[in-house]
Design a protein around this motif. Structure first.
Motif, PDB file in Angstrom:
ATOM      1  N   SER A  41       0.828  -1.226   0.000  1.00 44.32           N
ATOM      2  CA  SER A  41       0.000   0.000   0.000  1.00 44.32           C
ATOM      3  C   SER A  41       0.852   1.261   0.000  1.00 44.32           C
ATOM      4  O   SER A  41       0.383   2.330  -0.370  1.00 44.32           O
ATOM      5  CB  SER A  41      -0.872   0.070   1.250  1.00 44.32           C
ATOM      6  OG  SER A  41      -1.659  -1.039   1.349  1.00 44.32           O
ATOM      7  N   CYS A  42       2.069   1.134   0.469  1.00 44.77           N
ATOM      8  CA  CYS A  42       2.952   2.291   0.644  1.00 44.77           C
ATOM      9  C   CYS A  42       3.921   2.480  -0.521  1.00 44.77           C
ATOM     10  O   CYS A  42       4.885   3.232  -0.397  1.00 44.77           O
ATOM     11  CB  CYS A  42       3.749   2.101   1.937  1.00 44.77           C
ATOM     12  SG  CYS A  42       4.826   0.649   1.809  1.00 44.77           S
ATOM     13  N   THR A  43       3.656   1.821  -1.659  1.00 49.22           N
ATOM     14  CA  THR A  43       4.607   1.855  -2.782  1.00 49.22           C
ATOM     15  C   THR A  43       4.750   3.255  -3.379  1.00 49.22           C
ATOM     16  O   THR A  43       3.757   3.926  -3.682  1.00 49.22           O
ATOM     17  CB  THR A  43       4.157   0.873  -3.887  1.00 49.22           C
ATOM     18  OG1 THR A  43       4.006  -0.419  -3.307  1.00 49.22           O
ATOM     19  CG2 THR A  43       5.163   0.816  -5.029  1.00 49.22           C
ATOM     20  N   VAL A  44       5.984   3.690  -3.530  1.00 54.44           N
ATOM     21  CA  VAL A  44       6.308   4.958  -4.211  1.00 54.44           C
ATOM     22  C   VAL A  44       7.458   4.661  -5.180  1.00 54.44           C
ATOM     23  O   VAL A  44       7.968   3.543  -5.218  1.00 54.44           O
ATOM     24  CB  VAL A  44       6.741   6.058  -3.202  1.00 54.44           C
ATOM     25  CG1 VAL A  44       5.617   6.375  -2.213  1.00 54.44           C
ATOM     26  CG2 VAL A  44       8.013   5.674  -2.455  1.00 54.44           C
ATOM     27  N   HIS A  45       7.860   5.649  -5.945  1.00 57.80           N
ATOM     28  CA  HIS A  45       9.042   5.494  -6.793  1.00 57.80           C
ATOM     29  C   HIS A  45      10.198   6.270  -6.173  1.00 57.80           C
ATOM     30  O   HIS A  45      10.030   7.435  -5.793  1.00 57.80           O
ATOM     31  CB  HIS A  45       8.799   6.045  -8.199  1.00 57.80           C
ATOM     32  CG  HIS A  45       7.734   5.321  -8.955  1.00 57.80           C
ATOM     33  ND1 HIS A  45       7.278   5.740 -10.178  1.00 57.80           N
ATOM     34  CD2 HIS A  45       7.034   4.188  -8.665  1.00 57.80           C
ATOM     35  CE1 HIS A  45       6.342   4.907 -10.608  1.00 57.80           C
ATOM     36  NE2 HIS A  45       6.172   3.962  -9.699  1.00 57.80           N
ATOM     37  N   VAL A  46      11.332   5.630  -6.063  1.00 59.11           N
ATOM     38  CA  VAL A  46      12.546   6.311  -5.609  1.00 59.11           C
ATOM     39  C   VAL A  46      13.559   6.183  -6.743  1.00 59.11           C
ATOM     40  O   VAL A  46      13.884   5.061  -7.166  1.00 59.11           O
ATOM     41  CB  VAL A  46      13.094   5.688  -4.307  1.00 59.11           C
ATOM     42  CG1 VAL A  46      14.388   6.369  -3.899  1.00 59.11           C
ATOM     43  CG2 VAL A  46      12.068   5.809  -3.181  1.00 59.11           C
ATOM     44  N   ASP A  47      13.986   7.325  -7.258  1.00 64.18           N
ATOM     45  CA  ASP A  47      14.843   7.352  -8.445  1.00 64.18           C
ATOM     46  C   ASP A  47      14.262   6.464  -9.552  1.00 64.18           C
ATOM     47  O   ASP A  47      14.976   5.703 -10.211  1.00 64.18           O
ATOM     48  CB  ASP A  47      16.274   6.930  -8.099  1.00 64.18           C
ATOM     49  CG  ASP A  47      16.954   7.942  -7.181  1.00 64.18           C
ATOM     50  OD1 ASP A  47      16.569   9.122  -7.196  1.00 64.18           O
ATOM     51  OD2 ASP A  47      17.870   7.544  -6.443  1.00 64.18           O
ATOM     52  N   GLY A  48      12.948   6.554  -9.710  1.00 64.04           N
ATOM     53  CA  GLY A  48      12.273   5.850 -10.807  1.00 64.04           C
ATOM     54  C   GLY A  48      11.942   4.398 -10.524  1.00 64.04           C
ATOM     55  O   GLY A  48      11.297   3.748 -11.340  1.00 64.04           O
ATOM     56  N   GLU A  49      12.371   3.871  -9.384  1.00 71.22           N
ATOM     57  CA  GLU A  49      12.082   2.459  -9.102  1.00 71.22           C
ATOM     58  C   GLU A  49      11.019   2.318  -8.031  1.00 71.22           C
ATOM     59  O   GLU A  49      11.002   3.066  -7.058  1.00 71.22           O
ATOM     60  CB  GLU A  49      13.346   1.757  -8.610  1.00 71.22           C
ATOM     61  CG  GLU A  49      14.177   1.248  -9.745  1.00 71.22           C
ATOM     62  CD  GLU A  49      15.313   0.388  -9.278  1.00 71.22           C
ATOM     63  OE1 GLU A  49      15.127  -0.400  -8.339  1.00 71.22           O
ATOM     64  OE2 GLU A  49      16.395   0.537  -9.854  1.00 71.22           O
ATOM     65  N   SER A  50      10.183   1.336  -8.215  1.00 77.62           N
ATOM     66  CA  SER A  50       9.103   1.086  -7.275  1.00 77.62           C
ATOM     67  C   SER A  50       9.667   0.512  -5.970  1.00 77.62           C
ATOM     68  O   SER A  50      10.407  -0.466  -5.990  1.00 77.62           O
ATOM     69  CB  SER A  50       8.182   0.081  -7.982  1.00 77.62           C
ATOM     70  OG  SER A  50       7.263  -0.430  -7.135  1.00 77.62           O
ATOM     71  N   ILE A  51       9.305   1.158  -4.847  1.00 77.03           N
ATOM     72  CA  ILE A  51       9.835   0.735  -3.544  1.00 77.03           C
ATOM     73  C   ILE A  51       8.742   0.863  -2.499  1.00 77.03           C
ATOM     74  O   ILE A  51       7.942   1.801  -2.530  1.00 77.03           O
ATOM     75  CB  ILE A  51      11.065   1.608  -3.168  1.00 77.03           C
ATOM     76  CG1 ILE A  51      12.280   1.129  -3.963  1.00 77.03           C
ATOM     77  CG2 ILE A  51      11.367   1.594  -1.670  1.00 77.03           C
ATOM     78  CD1 ILE A  51      13.569   1.838  -3.656  1.00 77.03           C
ATOM     79  N   LYS A  52       8.711  -0.083  -1.564  1.00 71.30           N
ATOM     80  CA  LYS A  52       7.763   0.023  -0.450  1.00 71.30           C
ATOM     81  C   LYS A  52       8.343   1.010   0.554  1.00 71.30           C
ATOM     82  O   LYS A  52       9.409   0.760   1.134  1.00 71.30           O
ATOM     83  CB  LYS A  52       7.546  -1.353   0.178  1.00 71.30           C
ATOM     84  CG  LYS A  52       6.840  -2.313  -0.762  1.00 71.30           C
ATOM     85  CD  LYS A  52       6.723  -3.692  -0.175  1.00 71.30           C
ATOM     86  CE  LYS A  52       5.961  -4.594  -1.150  1.00 71.30           C
ATOM     87  NZ  LYS A  52       5.854  -5.971  -0.670  1.00 71.30           N
ATOM     88  N   SER A  53       7.632   2.121   0.740  1.00 79.19           N
ATOM     89  CA  SER A  53       8.228   3.199   1.536  1.00 79.19           C
ATOM     90  C   SER A  53       8.244   2.901   3.026  1.00 79.19           C
ATOM     91  O   SER A  53       8.791   3.672   3.804  1.00 79.19           O
ATOM     92  CB  SER A  53       7.527   4.533   1.249  1.00 79.19           C
ATOM     93  OG  SER A  53       6.160   4.448   1.538  1.00 79.19           O
TER      94      SER A  53
END
Ligand code: FES
Ligand code: FES
Length: 154
Positions: A41-53
């Motif tokens: 549910s917390c997925t964001v993009h970090v430097d363009g990559e999908s990451i669970k924040s």
């Protein structure tokens, strides 16, 4: 940098990125479903990559570019957002921001995925309403739409 805007935020060494996004930057579109890196549910993009924040400390994001669901639309809705609407890919909507962020990242890597690749790519994102069938349909529709736009631009 969050959604294209530089931010200076004081954080504790133990603060998770998801808490800083929600509590300090007011970006509550990123949801917390489990806190144990299970639900996505917390997925964001970090430097363009999908990451669970919820798996990343905010201090690890110093100098990095983060995109949240609030920043995905660029003037108009992202094709994945449009397709989630047209294909009825949400019920309660709690998993939706994370699903959309994960799907947008998947389509950046695999522009024309099979249904199996989509299911595999989203295995880290859970929908408690079990709306997976329409979610997959939406991502297939978004992929086709994006492909059409690319061909029209060529
Ligand atoms: Fe991060 Fe569930 S809240 S994976
Ligand atoms: Fe309710 Fe996915 S739409 S959790």
């Amino acid at each position: 940098t969050v959604n294209g805007r530089a931010n200076e935020v004081d954080v504790e060494p133990r603060d998770l990125l998801v808490y800083v996004l929600r509590e300090k930057l007011g970006l509550t579109g990123t949801n917390i479903g489990c806190d144990t890196s299970t639900c996505g549910s917390c997925t964001v993009h970090v430097d363009g990559e999908s990451i669970k924040s919820c798996t990343l400390l905010a201090v690890q994001c110093d100098g990095r570019a983060i995109t949240t669901i609030e920043g995905l639309a660029n003037g108009s809705l992202h094709p994945v957002q449009e397709a989630f609407t047209s294909e009825h890919a949400l019920q309660c909507g709690f998993c939706t921001p994370g699903m959309i962020m994960a799907a947008a990242s998947l389509l950046n890597e695999v522009s024309n995925p099979t249904e199996e690749q989509i299911r595999e790519g989203l295995e880290g994102n859970l929908c408690r309403c079990t709306g997976y069938h329409n979610i997959v349909k939406a991502i297939l529709a978004a992929a086709a739409n994006m492909q059409g736009h690319r061909q029209a631009a060529e």
